[in-house]
Design a protein around this motif. Structure first.
Motif, PDB file in Angstrom:
ATOM      1  N   PRO A 499      39.152  37.463  41.699  1.00 55.85           N
ATOM      2  CA  PRO A 499      38.331  37.564  42.919  1.00 55.85           C
ATOM      3  C   PRO A 499      38.518  38.861  43.684  1.00 55.85           C
ATOM      4  O   PRO A 499      37.539  39.412  44.197  1.00 55.85           O
ATOM      5  CB  PRO A 499      38.768  36.347  43.747  1.00 55.85           C
ATOM      6  N   THR A 526      35.659  34.416  52.401  1.00 56.84           N
ATOM      7  CA  THR A 526      34.234  34.085  52.326  1.00 56.84           C
ATOM      8  C   THR A 526      33.875  33.581  50.931  1.00 56.84           C
ATOM      9  O   THR A 526      33.114  32.613  50.780  1.00 56.84           O
ATOM     10  CB  THR A 526      33.384  35.323  52.669  1.00 56.84           C
ATOM     11  N   LEU A 527      34.412  34.252  49.923  1.00 55.21           N
ATOM     12  CA  LEU A 527      34.160  33.822  48.544  1.00 55.21           C
ATOM     13  C   LEU A 527      34.844  32.496  48.244  1.00 55.21           C
ATOM     14  O   LEU A 527      34.271  31.621  47.579  1.00 55.21           O
ATOM     15  CB  LEU A 527      34.654  34.902  47.567  1.00 55.21           C
ATOM     16  N   LEU A 528      36.072  32.357  48.736  1.00 55.34           N
ATOM     17  CA  LEU A 528      36.886  31.161  48.456  1.00 55.34           C
ATOM     18  C   LEU A 528      37.412  30.580  49.763  1.00 55.34           C
ATOM     19  O   LEU A 528      38.598  30.713  50.084  1.00 55.34           O
ATOM     20  CB  LEU A 528      38.054  31.538  47.544  1.00 55.34           C
ATOM     21  N   GLU A 535      41.102  29.487  41.902  1.00 56.62           N
ATOM     22  CA  GLU A 535      39.908  28.646  41.874  1.00 56.62           C
ATOM     23  C   GLU A 535      38.699  29.423  41.364  1.00 56.62           C
ATOM     24  O   GLU A 535      37.873  28.902  40.624  1.00 56.62           O
ATOM     25  CB  GLU A 535      39.625  28.075  43.264  1.00 56.62           C
ATOM     26  N   TRP A 536      38.596  30.694  41.801  1.00 64.52           N
ATOM     27  CA  TRP A 536      37.477  31.516  41.310  1.00 64.52           C
ATOM     28  C   TRP A 536      37.635  31.782  39.818  1.00 64.52           C
ATOM     29  O   TRP A 536      36.672  31.665  39.055  1.00 64.52           O
ATOM     30  CB  TRP A 536      37.374  32.845  42.053  1.00 64.52           C
ATOM     31  N   GLU A 539      36.622  28.683  37.910  1.00 63.22           N
ATOM     32  CA  GLU A 539      35.186  28.414  37.953  1.00 63.22           C
ATOM     33  C   GLU A 539      34.412  29.430  37.124  1.00 63.22           C
ATOM     34  O   GLU A 539      33.456  29.079  36.420  1.00 63.22           O
ATOM     35  CB  GLU A 539      34.683  28.413  39.394  1.00 63.22           C
ATOM     36  N   VAL A 556      29.117  29.084  40.804  1.00 65.96           N
ATOM     37  CA  VAL A 556      29.560  30.473  41.015  1.00 65.96           C
ATOM     38  C   VAL A 556      28.489  31.265  41.774  1.00 65.96           C
ATOM     39  O   VAL A 556      28.805  32.130  42.601  1.00 65.96           O
ATOM     40  CB  VAL A 556      29.907  31.163  39.683  1.00 65.96           C
ATOM     41  N   THR A 558      26.456  30.201  44.112  1.00 69.15           N
ATOM     42  CA  THR A 558      26.527  29.864  45.541  1.00 69.15           C
ATOM     43  C   THR A 558      27.629  30.658  46.230  1.00 69.15           C
ATOM     44  O   THR A 558      27.440  31.177  47.337  1.00 69.15           O
ATOM     45  CB  THR A 558      26.780  28.361  45.716  1.00 69.15           C
ATOM     46  N   LYS A 559      28.774  30.777  45.579  1.00 67.58           N
ATOM     47  CA  LYS A 559      29.878  31.537  46.174  1.00 67.58           C
ATOM     48  C   LYS A 559      29.541  33.023  46.256  1.00 67.58           C
ATOM     49  O   LYS A 559      29.837  33.695  47.254  1.00 67.58           O
ATOM     50  CB  LYS A 559      31.159  31.322  45.355  1.00 67.58           C
ATOM     51  N   ALA A 562      27.082  33.732  49.108  1.00 67.34           N
ATOM     52  CA  ALA A 562      27.759  33.703  50.407  1.00 67.34           C
ATOM     53  C   ALA A 562      28.523  34.999  50.631  1.00 67.34           C
ATOM     54  O   ALA A 562      28.519  35.571  51.740  1.00 67.34           O
ATOM     55  CB  ALA A 562      28.706  32.513  50.478  1.00 67.34           C
ATOM     56  N   LEU A 563      29.182  35.492  49.594  1.00 67.93           N
ATOM     57  CA  LEU A 563      29.912  36.757  49.693  1.00 67.93           C
ATOM     58  C   LEU A 563      28.954  37.905  50.000  1.00 67.93           C
ATOM     59  O   LEU A 563      29.197  38.715  50.915  1.00 67.93           O
ATOM     60  CB  LEU A 563      30.660  37.025  48.390  1.00 67.93           C
TER      61      LEU A 563
END
Length: 576
Positions: A499, A526-528, A535-536, A539, A556, A558-559, A562-563
């Motif tokens: 990440p 923000t990512l996690l 976790e990243w 995934e 992935v 969606t994350k 958001a980032l």
């Protein structure tokens, strides 16, 4: 319209509305009724800084050559570099990168008809050689704007950035000349000389039909010389005013010089059939024109249709013309503040080089872009992006897929949409708000700060949010949207799955300089949100192992969205 309204901006501009040229946009992108009134921020500059920013001059840059320096050069020379372009530049030498940037590509094919409204030619064929017809003018003008933006969007050399620069310098407005064929010829002329000889460009623009119509040169006769173009040639296009020494008189030219220049330019008209400027001797002032001491009291005898060239030569013989032009180039490519050190160490020697090499612009630009001054830390990330930089940069940096050339109606539809986005941000390609160009490039002391106001900042955010949303926007059946998963898939696997390295990869492309540790930590959260880094990794590797699994891809995606939404809302993203 009053093309010189910019001259009468009051001192109270800091609290007065900033003039914006109203331009129709597609209804889907029309301003909301709830837009706040447009005013310059109370936090904007009220005066320029007087301290020295840097003493670095034009000595060749010999410092580190990493992705940071490569990206800085590409950001200023292109409308947003992709990650692959940055990587390629970082892997080459500065000289090699400049060689590529200074390679002038072949002229593009002319714009084509993409509207059923224009029945003069089939869809996909050019309208530029057809007779003028007011019924088709709106469709042709939209085609021209879309085509121009498309060429800039697809470009990979400095030519495209300079193409727009000359439009902001030798200004015309498509809406005023009301003939898209004239507009196309003008645009093609700017591109032809974008990296060439400024003096020759000035001569060609002077008798271009678009300019003759825009500044009323086509109405200028011996009995009634029109002073519009002569005035703008001196004030805005070449030598500039300098300090005022009396009513209407300035250090670099006087009112009498404007009158003499106007007489030199009499007799020219525009032909709407041949789309050209032509000379009528009976309309020309045949007297000998005498100029002031600002031009060494020189005289220009009657030389008929060659006299405009002599006038341009006279003006370009002045050292201040070279200095005036170099200052505008500096503000376009480096920064808007020109302090005493920058004037002495950069402007004056570049102006001397420009004049000595006969006003060929490429050698001067290369000296500037390869200098210690250009790569000095104070000149990295100091420049607020204009709307074209901001909008096209997002498309290029995040590698948004574009329609194929085989579908011109779809392709032009997307380009037209992007034009509507820059229009809402107050940069209308083909229609600067006045003969002086866009205020952000001349209005002191705010300059580029003018791009950010209560109207444009929300518009920027709306566009970036839309592009990183799940659906994006659809035009002519084509979906315009960021695909963050595909973007990350093109990274090395070790970067995509870690990440912090992933975030750094986005930073190198989207931000003009490295972020702080706290900013990076915020982006990680923000990512996690509230999750450990592994976790990243888990995934992402799950997705890579099962790329057709919609649930894993959406997880992935969606994350990543958001980032990106957070990164594109940061102040640093608005800087270049």
């Amino acid at each position: 319209m009053d093309r010189r309204a910019f001259l009468r901006k009051p001192a109270a501009v800091l609290v007065a509305p900033v003039a914006a040229k109203p331009t129709p946009a597609p209804s889907a992108a029309a301003p909301l009724a709830t837009d706040p009134p447009e005013t310059v921020s109370r936090y904007a500059n009220t005066k320029l800084p007087t301290f020295s920013r840097t003493s670095a001059g034009l000595s060749p840059y010999t410092g580190p050559w990493t992705r940071v320096q490569a990206a800085h050069l590409l950001r200023r020379c292109l409308f947003g570099p992709s990650k692959s372009a940055i990587a390629a530049a970082a892997g080459a030498s500065l000289s090699q990168v400049l060689n590529a940037l200074f390679t002038v590509p072949a002229a593009p094919a002319p714009p084509v008809n993409v509207s059923a409204t224009d029945t003069s030619v089939p869809i996909g064929q050019t309208w530029t050689t057809q007779p003028f017809d007011q019924t088709f003018e709106s469709a042709r003008r939209s085609s021209l704007r879309a085509w121009w933006l498309g060429q800039v969007l697809q470009g990979s050399t400095l030519t495209e950035k300079m193409w727009v620069f000359w439009h902001n310098h030798f200004v015309i407005e498509f809406s005023d000349i009301n003939d898209a064929r004239y507009g196309y010829q003008y645009v093609a002329l700017l591109r032809q000389h974008a990296m060439g000889n400024i003096k020759q460009l000035a001569k060609d623009v002077t008798v271009a039909p678009a300019m003759l119509r825009y500044l009323n040169g086509n109405q200028s006769t011996a009995t009634a010389p029109n002073e519009n173009y002569g005035r703008e040639l001196l004030e805005l296009f070449t030598v500039g005013k300098g300090p005022q020494i009396g009513p209407g008189n300035y250090t670099n030219y006087t009112e009498a010089d404007v009158q003499a220049a106007a007489k030199c330019l009499t007799g020219w008209r525009d032909n709407a059939t041949t789309i050209s400027g032509y000379f009528t001797a009976s309309r020309h002032d045949t007297s000998t024109k005498t100029f002031s001491s600002a031009f060494q009291n020189r005289t220009l005898p009657n030389t008929g249709d060659q006299e405009y060239k002599a006038l341009v030569d006279l003006v370009f013989d002045q050292a201040e013309t070279a200095r005036f032009l170099v200052r505008k180039l500096y503000r376009w490519l480096v920064y808007y503040v020109i302090d005493a050190d920058a004037e002495q160490n950069v402007i004056l020697p570049l102006a001397q080089q420009l004049q000595q090499n006969g006003y060929n612009v490429a050698p001067v630009l290369r000296t500037l872009l390869s200098s210690e001054h250009f790569f000095d830390a104070v000149n990295v990330g100091c420049y607020i992006k204009g709307p074209l930089d901001f909008t096209l940069g997002l498309c290029r940096q995040l590698e948004i897929a574009m329609p194929p050339a085989a579908s011109p109606a779809v392709q032009y539809g997307i380009w037209d949409y992007l034009n509507s986005i820059t229009n809402l941000q107050q940069q209308v390609l083909g229609d600067p708000p006045s003969v002086a160009g866009w205020p952000a490039y001349y209005q002191t002391p705010q300059f580029n700060e003018l791009w950010i106001n209560a109207v444009t900042l929300p518009r920027r955010s709306q566009f970036t949010d839309l592009m990183v949303s799940t659906n994006g926007t659809t035009r002519n059946g084509f979906r315009l949207v960021v695909d963050p998963v595909t973007w990350v898939e093109s990274l090395p696997g070790s970067v995509a799955s870690e990440p912090n390295l992933l975030i750094q990869a986005f930073v190198e492309v989207l931000m003009p300089f490295p972020l702080t540790a706290s900013q990076l930590a915020f982006l990680n959260d923000t990512l996690l949100p509230g999750l450990p880094d592994f976790e990243w990794t888990t995934e992402w590797l799950d997705y890579v192992a099962n790329p057709t699994n919609t649930a894993k891809k959406n997880a992935v995606a969606t994350k990543l969205r958001a980032l990106l939404r957070t990164m594109l809302s940061q102040a640093e993203y608005h800087l270049s």
